[in-house]
Motif scaffolding. Structure first.
Motif, mmCIF file in Angstrom:
data_model
loop_
_atom_site.group_PDB
_atom_site.id
_atom_site.type_symbol
_atom_site.label_atom_id
_atom_site.label_comp_id
_atom_site.label_asym_id
_atom_site.label_seq_id
_atom_site.Cartn_x
_atom_site.Cartn_y
_atom_site.Cartn_z
ATOM 1 N N HIS A 114 0.880 -1.292 0.001
ATOM 2 C CA HIS A 114 -0.120 0.120 -0.161
ATOM 3 C C HIS A 114 0.924 1.265 -0.031
ATOM 4 C CE1 HIS A 114 -3.641 -2.321 0.511
ATOM 5 N NE2 HIS A 114 -3.452 -2.636 1.551
ATOM 6 N N GLY A 146 -8.000 -3.187 -0.938
ATOM 7 C CA GLY A 146 -7.583 -1.715 -1.297
ATOM 8 C C GLY A 146 -7.838 -1.070 0.132
ATOM 9 N N GLU A 163 -4.437 5.390 0.125
ATOM 10 C CA GLU A 163 -3.341 4.935 -0.842
ATOM 11 C C GLU A 163 -3.959 4.541 -2.165
ATOM 12 O OE1 GLU A 163 -3.724 3.884 2.256
ATOM 13 O OE2 GLU A 163 -4.134 1.664 1.981
ATOM 14 N N ARG A 164 -5.201 3.659 -2.168
ATOM 15 C CA ARG A 164 -5.813 3.103 -3.386
ATOM 16 C C ARG A 164 -7.011 4.007 -3.893
ATOM 17 N NH1 ARG A 164 -4.209 -3.019 -4.177
ATOM 18 N NH2 ARG A 164 -2.094 -2.741 -3.473
ATOM 19 N N ASP A 210 -8.996 6.402 -6.390
ATOM 20 C CA ASP A 210 -8.832 6.382 -7.650
ATOM 21 C C ASP A 210 -9.158 7.802 -7.978
ATOM 22 O OD1 ASP A 210 -11.522 6.477 -7.705
ATOM 23 O OD2 ASP A 210 -12.016 4.668 -8.733
#
Length: 342
Positions: free
Chosen positions: A203, A330, A334-335, A337
């Protein structure tokens, strides 16, 4: 000078690749030899066999810590450096900052604790320096600036050639990297748990390490033993999961999600005619930024099984399949979109 004892078995083993750690000049073997069980579950004779087999296969990185077995792991290793294996052949790594008290283990990365811990390690190892010194664990009670100052002192005094961090989150490793960037003691290595059943470091910790030029030393690359396949169906009575001091350490990877990953690894191994642990190690060693995978074998036979993985390169489609089946969940931010809320 210490003598090198030849076991006569090294010609049958693949030779290890030597990898650079991050953006430093430090080179380590692609597999590291872990010593957490030495002096407790692994006696001195088995430890000697492990070390000789490891060196014969081209291994250089030997990882230990002040807290392993209350110092017994370092004592055993030190005895082997005194007459069995040439110290110059090895890259010695030790850790301090995790201390044991009457109330159990606690983090203490104060200047006093780190320097006292390192000095005690050097005495047990019978050497005047280690090649790599790591802060074993984060400590919220010690200011990061004090840790940074201490690491500079460690290198300036000659006690260690390189320094790094173990088990630290990305923000902490990034902060200390910034504080030490223009000193003689940059953060060279991060030691983090990383395997097909533990990919949380992907991550933030791994991207930060790559951006900052830090090499990753992966501990427990076999998922605390579960990726060997030994726990499929039952817990062997002589395994770590059945032991009183390591049972809880292993049990968290005996859940349904990890079991699914293990089954996928076992299926892949059967298709290749290899062992599950070989597939797990081959997958990890192909990950970007990984300088070494530290295997903590309890017996010489277990180490031999890990050494057998060195010649395995996974087919791309199999690598991708394992990547998919073990993908970490996820997380925000950090993830994220970047999609706006509806």
């Amino acid at each position: 000078m210490a003598c090198h004892i030849d076991t006569g078995r090294h010609d049958t083993l693949p030779r290890m690749e030597q990898r650079v750690v991050g953006h430093s000049g430090l080179r380590v073997s692609e597999l590291g030899l872990g010593t957490m069980t030495w002096g407790r579950d692994t006696d001195a004779l088995d430890a000697a066999d492990q070390l000789r087999d490891f060196v014969d296969a081209g291994g250089t990185l030997v990882d230990t810590a002040a807290s392993y077995g209350g110092g017994d792991a370092e004592r055993v290793l030190g005895s082997l450096l005194d007459g069995q294996v040439d110290r110059a052949e090895l890259v010695l790594c030790t850790k301090a900052g995790l201390v044991r008290t009457r109330d159990g283990a606690r983090a203490d990365t104060s200047r006093r604790s780190l320097l006292d811990g390192l000095d005690a390690s050097l005495a047990r190892l019978g050497t005047d320096h280690v090649d790599l010194f790591l802060v074993h664990t984060p400590d919220s009670s010690t200011p990061p600036a004090e840790v940074a100052d201490t690491l500079q002192q460690v290198v300036a005094s000659g006690r260690a050639r390189y320094v790094g961090l173990s088990n630290h989150p990305a923000w902490a490793s990034s902060y200390l990297a910034g504080a030490l960037a223009r000193t003689q003691a940059p953060v060279t290595a991060l030691q983090l748990e990383y395997s097909l059943v533990q990919r949380g470091v992907e991550h933030e910790a791994l991207p930060a390490a790559r951006a900052l030029g830090q090499g990753v030393l992966a501990w427990s690359p076999l998922g605390r033993g579960v990726l060997t396949g030994k726990y499929r169906g039952a817990v062997p009575s002589d395994s770590r999961a059945a032991s009183p001091h390591l049972g809880a350490f292993v049990s968290q990877y005996l859940d349904a999600r990890a079991t699914g990953v293990v089954e996928a690894v076992a299926t892949a191994a059967a298709g290749l005619g290899r062992e599950p642990l070989e597939v797990a190690l081959a997958w990890l060693l192909a990950r970007a930024g990984v300088a070494s995978a530290i295997v903590g074998a309890r017996t010489p036979g277990q180490l031999q099984a890990s050494l057998a993985a060195l010649d395995l390169v996974l087919p791309a489609e199999l690598y991708d399949a394992l990547d998919d089946v073990s993908a970490p969940e996820g997380g925000y931010p950090e993830r994220w979109d970047g999609a706006p809320p509806l």
